[in-house]
Design a protein around this motif. Structure first.
Motif, PDB file in Angstrom:
ATOM      1  N   LEU A   1      51.794  62.994  13.457  1.00  0.00           N
ATOM      2  CA  LEU A   1      53.242  62.794  13.550  1.00  0.00           C
ATOM      3  C   LEU A   1      53.634  62.228  14.912  1.00  0.00           C
ATOM      4  O   LEU A   1      54.514  61.358  15.013  1.00  0.00           O
ATOM      5  N   ARG A   2      52.979  62.682  15.977  1.00  0.00           N
ATOM      6  CA  ARG A   2      53.277  62.135  17.314  1.00  0.00           C
ATOM      7  C   ARG A   2      52.895  60.656  17.396  1.00  0.00           C
ATOM      8  O   ARG A   2      53.610  59.847  17.996  1.00  0.00           O
ATOM      9  N   ARG A   3      51.777  60.292  16.800  1.00  0.00           N
ATOM     10  CA  ARG A   3      51.373  58.888  16.783  1.00  0.00           C
ATOM     11  C   ARG A   3      52.369  58.047  15.982  1.00  0.00           C
ATOM     12  O   ARG A   3      52.670  56.913  16.354  1.00  0.00           O
ATOM     13  N   SER A   4      52.896  58.609  14.902  1.00  0.00           N
ATOM     14  CA  SER A   4      53.860  57.885  14.075  1.00  0.00           C
ATOM     15  C   SER A   4      55.145  57.591  14.833  1.00  0.00           C
ATOM     16  O   SER A   4      55.642  56.469  14.809  1.00  0.00           O
ATOM     17  N   VAL A   5      55.696  58.605  15.515  1.00  0.00           N
ATOM     18  CA  VAL A   5      56.949  58.378  16.246  1.00  0.00           C
ATOM     19  C   VAL A   5      56.734  57.519  17.490  1.00  0.00           C
ATOM     20  O   VAL A   5      57.670  56.856  17.949  1.00  0.00           O
ATOM     21  N   LYS A   6      55.524  57.513  18.023  1.00  0.00           N
ATOM     22  CA  LYS A   6      55.227  56.628  19.152  1.00  0.00           C
ATOM     23  C   LYS A   6      55.232  55.173  18.677  1.00  0.00           C
ATOM     24  O   LYS A   6      55.738  54.289  19.369  1.00  0.00           O
ATOM     25  N   GLU A   7      54.697  54.946  17.479  1.00  0.00           N
ATOM     26  CA  GLU A   7      54.671  53.592  16.896  1.00  0.00           C
ATOM     27  C   GLU A   7      56.066  53.131  16.484  1.00  0.00           C
ATOM     28  O   GLU A   7      56.393  51.963  16.613  1.00  0.00           O
ATOM     29  N   ASP A   8      56.874  54.053  15.937  1.00  0.00           N
ATOM     30  CA  ASP A   8      58.222  53.722  15.469  1.00  0.00           C
ATOM     31  C   ASP A   8      59.198  54.797  15.947  1.00  0.00           C
ATOM     32  O   ASP A   8      59.396  55.810  15.275  1.00  0.00           O
ATOM     33  N   PRO A   9      59.815  54.603  17.107  1.00  0.00           N
ATOM     34  CA  PRO A   9      60.705  55.618  17.670  1.00  0.00           C
ATOM     35  C   PRO A   9      61.967  55.889  16.847  1.00  0.00           C
ATOM     36  O   PRO A   9      62.687  56.834  17.135  1.00  0.00           O
ATOM     37  N   MET A  10      62.236  55.106  15.813  1.00  0.00           N
ATOM     38  CA  MET A  10      63.418  55.314  14.977  1.00  0.00           C
ATOM     39  C   MET A  10      63.060  55.904  13.611  1.00  0.00           C
ATOM     40  O   MET A  10      63.879  55.904  12.703  1.00  0.00           O
ATOM     41  N   PHE A  11      61.863  56.426  13.458  1.00  0.00           N
ATOM     42  CA  PHE A  11      61.393  56.954  12.177  1.00  0.00           C
ATOM     43  C   PHE A  11      61.927  58.377  12.000  1.00  0.00           C
ATOM     44  O   PHE A  11      61.342  59.354  12.457  1.00  0.00           O
ATOM     45  N   VAL A  12      63.038  58.486  11.297  1.00  0.00           N
ATOM     46  CA  VAL A  12      63.791  59.733  11.182  1.00  0.00           C
ATOM     47  C   VAL A  12      62.958  60.863  10.593  1.00  0.00           C
ATOM     48  O   VAL A  12      62.888  61.960  11.159  1.00  0.00           O
TER      49      VAL A  12
END
Length: 196
Positions: A100-111
């Motif tokens: 999940l941390r890698r996901s939000v790092k890739e897309d900071p607007m991923f709600v």
């Protein structure tokens, strides 16, 4: 004359048999109970399959589908968040947090990835960090999600008093974006833990 009636009967039987062969069958009938198959030359989208499996509560199968999607599309924010949320639902908090941390790092607007990371942090009793993560999710969503707002409120209350014993003690935080928005209880997380 009998011969022509017999021939007519055979012809009618042949036509009925051919008509039955042309029937869509149980799998394709309008009121059939099975989903139609894929058209030839097409394959199922593993990311969409993962989402559907999450909705049905098949978290391990969903994780497998998300891993197939990652093999096909690469480690996109969607595949990372899907694998992270499936791991969260399976009680594998360490693996879920990393994904999940890698996901939000890739897309900071991923709600949904932000929210589900907040749910994970709440499970780890990290209320301060969870409240900040929920704030980011709520801001990225422009304040449209009641679930995220409720999660933020719960995190703030527990941050102020981790041993809170008020009327809202039974409030649970909820994941969003993958399957039904339903509470993930501590018991559910413990029961879902599988050996590595």
């Amino acid at each position: 004359m009998k011969r022509s009636k017999r021939q007519a009967a055979w012809a009618m039987l042949a036509l009925l048999s051919l008509a039955a062969c042309g029937n869509a069958g149980l799998n394709r009938a309008a009121g059939g109970i099975y989903a139609p198959g894929l058209a030839s030359g097409q394959e199922a989208d593993p990311l969409e399959t993962g989402h559907r499996l999450m909705k049905s509560g098949e978290f391990q199968l969903a994780l497998d589908a998300y891993m197939r999607a990652a093999a096909k599309e690469g480690l996109t924010p969607d595949t990372l968040a899907g694998m992270g949320t499936a791991n969260l639902r399976l009680g594998r908090l360490g693996q879920a947090e990393d994904l999940l941390r890698r996901s939000v790092k890739e897309d900071p607007m991923f709600v949904s990835a932000w929210n589900n990371l907040g749910v994970l942090l709440m499970e780890q009793d990290k209320y301060g960090e969870a409240s900040e993560v929920f704030r980011r999710a709520y801001a990225a969503d422009s304040g449209n999600s009641d679930t995220i707002r409720d999660n933020l409120r719960t995190a703030l209350v527990r941050m102020d008093d981790p041993f809170y014993t008020g009327i809202n003690e039974t409030e649970e935080v909820r994941t969003v974006g993958y399957g039904e928005e339903r509470p993930l209880t501590a018991e559910e997380a413990l029961l879902a833990i599988e050996p590595l």
